[in-house]
Scaffold this motif. Structure first.
Motif, PDB file in Angstrom:
ATOM      1  N   GLY A   1       0.805  -1.199   0.000  1.00  0.00           N
ATOM      2  CA  GLY A   1       0.000   0.000   0.000  1.00  0.00           C
ATOM      3  C   GLY A   1       0.847   1.262   0.000  1.00  0.00           C
ATOM      4  N   ARG A   2       0.182   2.412   0.193  1.00  0.00           N
ATOM      5  CA  ARG A   2       0.881   3.691   0.255  1.00  0.00           C
ATOM      6  C   ARG A   2       0.083   4.650   1.115  1.00  0.00           C
ATOM      7  N   ILE A   3       0.764   5.488   1.867  1.00  0.00           N
ATOM      8  CA  ILE A   3       0.084   6.496   2.662  1.00  0.00           C
ATOM      9  C   ILE A   3      -0.107   7.782   1.862  1.00  0.00           C
ATOM     10  N   HIS A   4       0.623   7.890   0.743  1.00  0.00           N
ATOM     11  CA  HIS A   4       0.504   9.038  -0.148  1.00  0.00           C
ATOM     12  C   HIS A   4       1.128   8.633  -1.482  1.00  0.00           C
ATOM     13  N   PRO A   5       0.616   9.160  -2.620  1.00  0.00           N
ATOM     14  CA  PRO A   5       1.217   8.805  -3.913  1.00  0.00           C
ATOM     15  C   PRO A   5       2.709   9.080  -4.007  1.00  0.00           C
ATOM     16  N   ASP A   6       3.203  10.089  -3.268  1.00  0.00           N
ATOM     17  CA  ASP A   6       4.635  10.393  -3.324  1.00  0.00           C
ATOM     18  C   ASP A   6       5.497   9.214  -2.888  1.00  0.00           C
ATOM     19  N   GLU A   7       4.945   8.363  -2.032  1.00  0.00           N
ATOM     20  CA  GLU A   7       5.701   7.188  -1.590  1.00  0.00           C
ATOM     21  C   GLU A   7       6.115   6.330  -2.773  1.00  0.00           C
ATOM     22  N   VAL A   8       5.250   6.254  -3.782  1.00  0.00           N
ATOM     23  CA  VAL A   8       5.530   5.457  -4.979  1.00  0.00           C
ATOM     24  C   VAL A   8       6.186   6.310  -6.055  1.00  0.00           C
ATOM     25  N   TYR A   9       5.571   7.444  -6.392  1.00  0.00           N
ATOM     26  CA  TYR A   9       5.941   8.154  -7.606  1.00  0.00           C
ATOM     27  C   TYR A   9       7.043   9.191  -7.427  1.00  0.00           C
TER      28      TYR A   9
ATOM     29  N   TYR B   1      -4.245  10.257  13.767  1.00  0.00           N
ATOM     30  CA  TYR B   1      -3.407  10.754  12.675  1.00  0.00           C
ATOM     31  C   TYR B   1      -3.549   9.789  11.505  1.00  0.00           C
ATOM     32  N   PRO B   2      -4.761   9.632  10.944  1.00  0.00           N
ATOM     33  CA  PRO B   2      -4.995   8.602   9.937  1.00  0.00           C
ATOM     34  C   PRO B   2      -4.284   8.897   8.629  1.00  0.00           C
ATOM     35  N   PRO B   3      -3.647   7.905   8.029  1.00  0.00           N
ATOM     36  CA  PRO B   3      -2.993   8.114   6.739  1.00  0.00           C
ATOM     37  C   PRO B   3      -3.958   8.030   5.573  1.00  0.00           C
ATOM     38  N   GLY B   4      -5.250   7.820   5.840  1.00  0.00           N
ATOM     39  CA  GLY B   4      -6.203   7.619   4.761  1.00  0.00           C
ATOM     40  C   GLY B   4      -6.251   6.155   4.366  1.00  0.00           C
ATOM     41  N   ASP B   5      -6.807   5.909   3.209  1.00  0.00           N
ATOM     42  CA  ASP B   5      -6.924   4.541   2.724  1.00  0.00           C
ATOM     43  C   ASP B   5      -5.585   4.087   2.160  1.00  0.00           C
ATOM     44  N   LEU B   6      -4.950   3.144   2.831  1.00  0.00           N
ATOM     45  CA  LEU B   6      -3.642   2.663   2.392  1.00  0.00           C
ATOM     46  C   LEU B   6      -3.700   1.927   1.057  1.00  0.00           C
ATOM     47  N   ARG B   7      -4.885   1.436   0.679  1.00  0.00           N
ATOM     48  CA  ARG B   7      -5.026   0.591  -0.501  1.00  0.00           C
ATOM     49  C   ARG B   7      -4.045  -0.588  -0.447  1.00  0.00           C
ATOM     50  N   ALA B   8      -3.774  -1.072   0.760  1.00  0.00           N
ATOM     51  CA  ALA B   8      -2.808  -2.163   0.909  1.00  0.00           C
ATOM     52  C   ALA B   8      -3.299  -3.434   0.229  1.00  0.00           C
ATOM     53  N   ASP B   9      -4.598  -3.728   0.355  1.00  0.00           N
ATOM     54  CA  ASP B   9      -5.107  -4.933  -0.294  1.00  0.00           C
ATOM     55  C   ASP B   9      -5.028  -4.802  -1.813  1.00  0.00           C
ATOM     56  N   GLN B  10      -5.196  -3.583  -2.318  1.00  0.00           N
ATOM     57  CA  GLN B  10      -5.067  -3.388  -3.759  1.00  0.00           C
ATOM     58  C   GLN B  10      -3.642  -3.687  -4.234  1.00  0.00           C
ATOM     59  N   PHE B  11      -2.669  -3.187  -3.515  1.00  0.00           N
ATOM     60  CA  PHE B  11      -1.288  -3.424  -3.911  1.00  0.00           C
ATOM     61  C   PHE B  11      -0.957  -4.915  -3.871  1.00  0.00           C
ATOM     62  N   ARG B  12      -1.436  -5.591  -2.831  1.00  0.00           N
ATOM     63  CA  ARG B  12      -1.170  -7.036  -2.754  1.00  0.00           C
ATOM     64  C   ARG B  12      -1.891  -7.781  -3.878  1.00  0.00           C
ATOM     65  N   ALA B  13      -3.080  -7.319  -4.233  1.00  0.00           N
ATOM     66  CA  ALA B  13      -3.803  -7.943  -5.338  1.00  0.00           C
ATOM     67  C   ALA B  13      -3.086  -7.707  -6.664  1.00  0.00           C
ATOM     68  N   ILE B  14      -2.532  -6.520  -6.863  1.00  0.00           N
ATOM     69  CA  ILE B  14      -1.768  -6.228  -8.081  1.00  0.00           C
ATOM     70  C   ILE B  14      -0.557  -7.142  -8.179  1.00  0.00           C
ATOM     71  N   VAL B  15       0.151  -7.285  -7.060  1.00  0.00           N
ATOM     72  CA  VAL B  15       1.329  -8.164  -7.042  1.00  0.00           C
ATOM     73  C   VAL B  15       0.926  -9.594  -7.371  1.00  0.00           C
ATOM     74  N   ALA B  16      -0.142 -10.091  -6.742  1.00  0.00           N
ATOM     75  CA  ALA B  16      -0.573 -11.471  -6.979  1.00  0.00           C
ATOM     76  C   ALA B  16      -1.044 -11.676  -8.417  1.00  0.00           C
ATOM     77  N   SER B  17      -1.722 -10.691  -8.998  1.00  0.00           N
ATOM     78  CA  SER B  17      -2.271 -10.826 -10.343  1.00  0.00           C
ATOM     79  C   SER B  17      -1.194 -10.848 -11.414  1.00  0.00           C
ATOM     80  N   THR B  18      -0.087 -10.192 -11.173  1.00  0.00           N
ATOM     81  CA  THR B  18       0.944 -10.081 -12.208  1.00  0.00           C
ATOM     82  C   THR B  18       2.099 -11.051 -12.030  1.00  0.00           C
ATOM     83  N   ARG B  19       2.014 -11.939 -11.029  1.00  0.00           N
ATOM     84  CA  ARG B  19       3.096 -12.927 -10.860  1.00  0.00           C
ATOM     85  C   ARG B  19       3.029 -14.003 -11.949  1.00  0.00           C
TER      86      ARG B  19
END
Length: 487
Positions: free
Chosen positions: A56-64, A386-404
Motif C-alpha cells: 500500500g501507500r500512505i501518499h502517492p509520493d511514496e511510490v511516484y 493521525y490517519p494516513p487515509g486509505d492505504l489501498r494495501a489490499d489493492q497493492f497485494r492484489a496487483i502483485v498477486a495478479s501479475t506474478r
C-alpha cells in the motif's frame, strides 16, 4: 524541557530486575546494555516490517517520488511524475533505491515484496539511528532509564509507526533531523559533533527541501546560544552536502542546484503550488496538532514553559519545531503529512521530561509502571488520531498477486486513479496497465477490447458484471479487491 527534581512518593523500593539491568548500563555516549539494544532494535524494525507486510501507500509520493523513478532508472521504463519532467526533485534518494534494485537483480529477487524488503533495510537502519540519537539526547537529561523510555515513547509514537517505514521524503528527513539536532546538542567533541550535525541536517534537506526551515532555525539557535565553534563546524559539514547536491544536480539535470531553484520557484517565489494544489487557512494544522500529539506531551507544556522562562532558553528540537510550525502555517498550501517532522521533534523535546519523571519521581512499582504503561498506550494510540487515509494495501497485494503469473500480459485496475496505483514497481514487469473508475471510461473500454489486458483488479466489486461480460472470471479475493483473469 528540563526534568523537575524528583520527590519520592513512598518508601524507596528496589527496581524490577529488567529496569535494574538498564539502569546499570553505561551513561549516554557509552554502550547500552544488551537488553536495551535488543529492545531498541525491535522497536526500530516495527515500521519497516509493517510497511513491507502491508504494502500500500500512505501518499502517492511514496511510490511516484521514490520507488517509480528508481525503477525507471534501472529498467528504462516507468511512470515519471511531472516533478521529474520539470526538475523539481533531486535524484539522491531514487539513486540509492535504484542501486538497491540492481542488487536485488543480482540476488535474484524478482518478487515486488522481496525487493521492497531489501529497500527497507537501510531505512530501518536510519530509523534505528534516529532512535539511538533520541536516547542520547534524553539520557543527558533524564539518565539511562529515562533516556531509554524517551526513545520508546518516540519509537512507538503512532505517526512514527505509520511513516518511518515508508519511502516518503518526510520519513527520511525527520530521521536525519533528529540525528543532526542530537549532535548539535552535545557539549563534548564539538568539532566532530558539529560536522556530524551539519552532514545530517544537510541530508535532511536533500531528502526534503522543505526541511531547510528546520536547518535555518538550528543555525539561529546556535547563534543565540553563542556556540560559535559548533556553528562553524556545522556549517562546514553542511557545506560538504551542499557541494554534493550541486554536483548531483549538475550531473542529472544539467546545472548545479537546478532542482532546488525549481522547487523555490514553484513553492515559494510564485503561486504555482497554490494554483495546482490549492490553499488552506492559517489554522489548518491546529486541530491536527491537538489530535496527533499524545496526552503526556500536553502535560509537559506548563512545566516546560516555566523552565524556559526561568532559563531564558528553549531546547533545540522545540525551537526548530516551533519555527517550522510558524512557517508552514503561513504557507498557503498545506497537507497533514507536512507536519510529521515537526511532530517527531516536539516529542524529542518533551520525552526526556516524561521519561525522567517516571523513572525517578517514585520508586513505587505500581505508580512507576502504571505511568509508563499509560504513556506508552497514549503514544501508540495517537495513530488513531493521525490517519494516513486509505492505504489501498489490499489493492497493492492484489496487483502483485495478479501479475506474478507469466501469462499476465496487461492489467486493468478499476476504481483507482493513476497516482493511487502502485506503478511498474509493484507490477514488476513491462506490461501495459490502465486505471479507471467506471465501465464507460475510455480506459475501461480500451482494456476490455484489447486481448493483451488479461488481468484485472476491482476495488469493492466495481464493474464486476461488465468485466465478466467481457470474458473475465474471478480468480481470487484480497480484502476488498477482486482479482480477475481471462484467457
Amino acid at each position: 524541557m528540563s526534568v523537575p527534581a524528583p520527590q519520592p512518593l513512598s518508601t524507596p523500593s528496589p527496581p524490577p530486575p529488567a529496569l535494574q539491568a538498564i539502569e546499570e548500563a553505561a551513561p549516554s555516549g557509552q554502550p547500552l546494555s544488551r537488553a536495551a539494544w535488543v529492545l531498541m532494535a525491535v522497536v526500530a524494525l516495527v515500521p519497516a516490517v509493517t510497511a513491507v507486510a502491508q504494502l500500500g501507500r500512505i501518499h502517492p509520493d511514496e511510490v511516484y517520488q521514490v520507488l517509480e523513478p528508481a525503477w525507471h532508472r534501472v529498467h528504462g521504463y516507468g511512470v515519471l511524475a511531472w516533478e521529474w519532467r520539470d526538475g523539481l526533485r533531486n535524484w539522491a534518494v531514487p539513486l540509492v533505491v535504484s542501486w538497491l534494485l540492481r542488487l536485488a537483480n543480482l540476488l535474484g529477487l524478482s518478487h515486488p515484496q522481496a525487493y521492497r524488503a531489501l529497500i527497507a533495510l537501510p531505512q530501518a537502519a536510519l530509523h534505528g539511528w534516529m532512535l539511538l540519537a533520541t536516547y542520547r539526547f534524553a539520557a543527558r537529561r533524564a539518565g539511562v532509564a529515562g533516556g531509554l523510555l524517551a526513545a520508546l515513547l518516540v519509537g512507538l509514537y503512532g505517526p512514527v509507526l505509520v511513516f518511518a517505514g515508508r519511502t516518503m521524503s518526510e520519513s527520511f528527513s525527520a530521521a536525519f533531523l533528529v540525528v543532526g539536532l542530537e549532535a548539535l546538542d552535545r557539549q563534548e567533541r564539538l568539532e566532530r559533533s558539529g560536522l556530524l550535525g551539519g552532514l545530517a541536517l544537510g541530508l535532511s534537506v536533500v531528502a526534503r527541501y522543505g526541511s531547510a526551515v528546520f536547518v535555518a532555525a538550528a543555525l539561529v539557535w546556535l547563534v543565540l546560544a553563542r556556540r560559535w565553534r559548533m556553528l562553524a563546524f556545522t556549517c562546514l559539514g553542511g557545506l560538504a552536502v551542499v557541494l554534493g547536491l550541486g554536483a548531483l544536480d549538475w550531473a542529472t539535470w544539467g546545472s548545479p542546484f537546478h532542482s532546488f531553484f525549481a522547487y523555490l520557484r514553484f513553492n515559494v517565489l510564485t503561486d504555482g503550488v497554490v494554483q495546482q494544489f490549492g490553499a488552506s487557512p492559517a489554522g489548518f494544522y491546529v486541530p491536527v496538532l491537538f489530535s496527533a500529539l499524545p496526552v503526556w506531551f500536553w502535560l509537559t507544556v506548563p512545566s516546560g514553559l516555566a523552565e524556559g522562562l526561568r532559563r531564558r532558553a528553549v531546547s533545540l528540537p522545540l525551537f526548530c519545531a516551533g519555527v517550522y510550525l510558524a512557517a508552514v502555517s503561513a504557507t498557503p498550501h498545506k497537507e497533514e503529512r507536512f507536519l510529521y517532522p515537526a511532530l517527531v521533534l516536539l516529542l524529542l523535546g518533551a520525552a526526556p521530561a516524561v521519561g525522567g519523571w517516571l523513572m525517578h519521581a517514585s520508586r513505587a512499582v505500581r505508580i512507576r509502571w502504571g505511568g509508563v504503561t499509560l504513556a506508552l498506550a497514549s503514544t501508540v494510540a495517537s495513530a488513531a488520531h493521525y490517519p494516513p487515509g486509505d492505504l489501498r494495501a489490499d489493492q497493492f497485494r492484489a496487483i502483485v498477486a495478479s501479475t506474478r503469473d507469466e501469462r499476465a500480459s496487461g492489467l486493468l485496475i478499476v476504481n483507482e486513479g493513476l497516482w493511487g496505483a502502485g506503478g511498474f514497481f509493484f507490477i514488476g514487469k513491462n506490461i501495459p496497465w490502465l486505471t479507471c473508475d467506471w465501465p464507460q471510461d475510455w480506459a475501461f473500454q480500451r482494456a476490455i477490447h484489447d486481448p493483451a489486458f488479461n488481468r484485472a483488479v476491482s476495488f469493492e466489486g466495481r464493474a464486476l458484471p461488465e468485466l465478466q461480460a467481457a470474458g473475465f472470471r474471478v480468480v481470487g479475493q484480497v480484502g476488498r479487491e477482486t482479482m480477475l483473469a481471462r484467457d
